[in-house]
Design an enzyme around this catalytic site. Structure first.
Site, PDB file in Angstrom:
ATOM      1  N   LEU A 157       1.170  -1.166   0.644  1.00 37.51           N
ATOM      2  CA  LEU A 157      -0.162   0.091  -0.602  1.00 37.51           C
ATOM      3  C   LEU A 157       0.965   1.847   0.495  1.00 37.51           C
ATOM      4  O   LEU A 157       1.977   1.255   0.858  1.00 37.51           O
ATOM      5  CB  LEU A 157      -1.184   0.482   1.090  1.00 37.51           C
ATOM      6  CG  LEU A 157      -2.284  -0.807   1.026  1.00 37.51           C
ATOM      7  CD1 LEU A 157      -2.718  -0.552   2.864  1.00 37.51           C
ATOM      8  CD2 LEU A 157      -3.132  -0.115  -0.266  1.00 37.51           C
ATOM      9  N   ASP A 158       0.445   2.400  -0.902  1.00 38.28           N
ATOM     10  CA  ASP A 158       1.293   3.397  -1.146  1.00 38.28           C
ATOM     11  C   ASP A 158       1.297   4.344   0.747  1.00 38.28           C
ATOM     12  O   ASP A 158       0.021   3.976   1.215  1.00 38.28           O
ATOM     13  CB  ASP A 158       0.337   4.302  -1.546  1.00 38.28           C
ATOM     14  CG  ASP A 158       0.640   3.783  -3.443  1.00 38.28           C
ATOM     15  OD1 ASP A 158       1.726   3.329  -3.426  1.00 38.28           O
ATOM     16  OD2 ASP A 158      -0.450   4.664  -4.022  1.00 38.28           O
ATOM     17  N   PRO A 159       2.069   5.425   0.609  1.00 40.70           N
ATOM     18  CA  PRO A 159       2.048   5.352   2.372  1.00 40.70           C
ATOM     19  C   PRO A 159       0.609   6.194   2.759  1.00 40.70           C
ATOM     20  O   PRO A 159       0.048   6.320   3.678  1.00 40.70           O
ATOM     21  CB  PRO A 159       3.029   6.484   2.543  1.00 40.70           C
ATOM     22  CG  PRO A 159       4.328   6.135   1.498  1.00 40.70           C
ATOM     23  CD  PRO A 159       3.319   5.334   0.566  1.00 40.70           C
ATOM     24  N   ALA A 169      -2.130   5.973   1.198  1.00 43.82           N
ATOM     25  CA  ALA A 169      -3.339   4.521   1.924  1.00 43.82           C
ATOM     26  C   ALA A 169      -3.574   4.272   3.020  1.00 43.82           C
ATOM     27  O   ALA A 169      -1.894   3.869   3.481  1.00 43.82           O
ATOM     28  CB  ALA A 169      -3.484   3.623   0.537  1.00 43.82           C
TER      29      ALA A 169
END
Length: 292
Positions: free
Chosen positions: A37-39, A41
């Site tokens: 997951l992107d930071p 998100a």
């Protein structure tokens, strides 16, 4: 200790940060995760503990998200963490127009991942190349979006659309936001993202890092059993002698000619690991438990 942890990833943490924190809290070295997951998100981040890290490759790939797409804005990263490339008022944009265009993003579609992503090109991460100022276009990927439902629509200088998206693995929601804006001619970027389902784990059953720490202090934490997220795989039960031989790495004769990856159990319902049935043989692929 081994099994799985259904973690609710906090905002501004990388998936690696979450693994490092979990490793520290559990005092165990072998910890891994599924589905980066992107930071920016939040939401479901499956964490594997101990020997369960070997099962990560067998988890289901389907995912679901709640996302906010901001129209009228385009950024370098396809989310609000990047620099604004262009912006324009979209006060005349209607929900009906958005609904019509959104339909083309459902089903099997081609997608170019964002420039700032973990995709590798010639052995280098795209986000590393982007930070060096190198313009490298990611290869087109075939992904599948099962469903997109509109949850809310907010008009304004920059309209915002809340959607729920169910999709297959490898789908970038940032790319959907970007491409939706491109088709509309307004520009679009991802304003917020929460993953609600990932690899057989649901947000409703997840816990935060703070809750994990509290459970550990109260000696109440028990990881999810290793086969819990593997229910999409068929199961095969072996008799005592066969189970022992299989756990020793031997191939077992089967009546079935169906080729498939399966969960393997003994007659006492002990989960032994993962096997592959192929040409009337059951081949050990990952032995988790031994049978004495």
């Amino acid at each position: 200790m081994f099994g799985f942890l259904n973690l609710d990833k906090p905002f501004d943490w990388t998936s690696h940060d979450c693994v490092a924190k979990t490793r520290k809290l559990l005092r165990i070295k072998k910890v891994g995760h599924a589905g980066t997951l992107d930071p920016a998100a939040t939401g479901v981040l499956p964490i594997a503990i101990g020997k369960a890290t070997r099962l990560l490759q067998y988890l289901p790939t389907d995912k679901a998200y709640k996302a906010t797409i901001r129209l009228g804005v385009q950024t370098t990263t396809d989310d609000l963490q990047g620099e604004i490339i262009s912006q324009q008022p979209v006060t005349e944009l209607s929900l009906e127009t958005v609904k019509t265009v959104l339909q083309q993003f459902q089903g099997k579609i081609e997608q170019i991942p964002p420039s700032y992503s973990a995709i590798q090109v010639d052995g280098k991460r795209l986000y590393d190349l982007a930070r060096l100022g190198e313009k490298v276009e990611a290869p087109v990927r075939n992904v599948e979006v099962f469903n997109i439902d509109i949850l809310d629509w907010r008009v304004g200088t920059f309209a915002e659309l809340d959607v729920s998206i169910a999709c297959g693995g490898g789908t970038y929601i940032r790319a959907i936001a970007r491409d939706l804006g491109a088709v509309l001619g307004t520009g679009g970027t991802l304003a917020a993202l929460q993953r609600t389902v990932s690899s057989g784990f649901n947000l409703a059953d997840s816990i935060t890092l703070a809750e994990l720490e509290a459970k550990l202090e109260a000696e109440e934490f028990q990881p999810m059993v290793a086969d819990a997220p593997l229910q999409h795989l068929p199961e095969i039960t072996l008799a005592e002698t066969e189970a022992r031989r299989w756990c020793q790495g031997q191939k077992i004769s089967l009546d079935s000619q169906v080729s498939q990856i399966a969960r393997i159990y003994n007659e006492e319902r002990l989960f032994l690991g993962i096997g592959e049935s192929k040409e009337e043989l059951l081949i050990p692929r990952m032995v988790l438990e031994g049978v004495s």
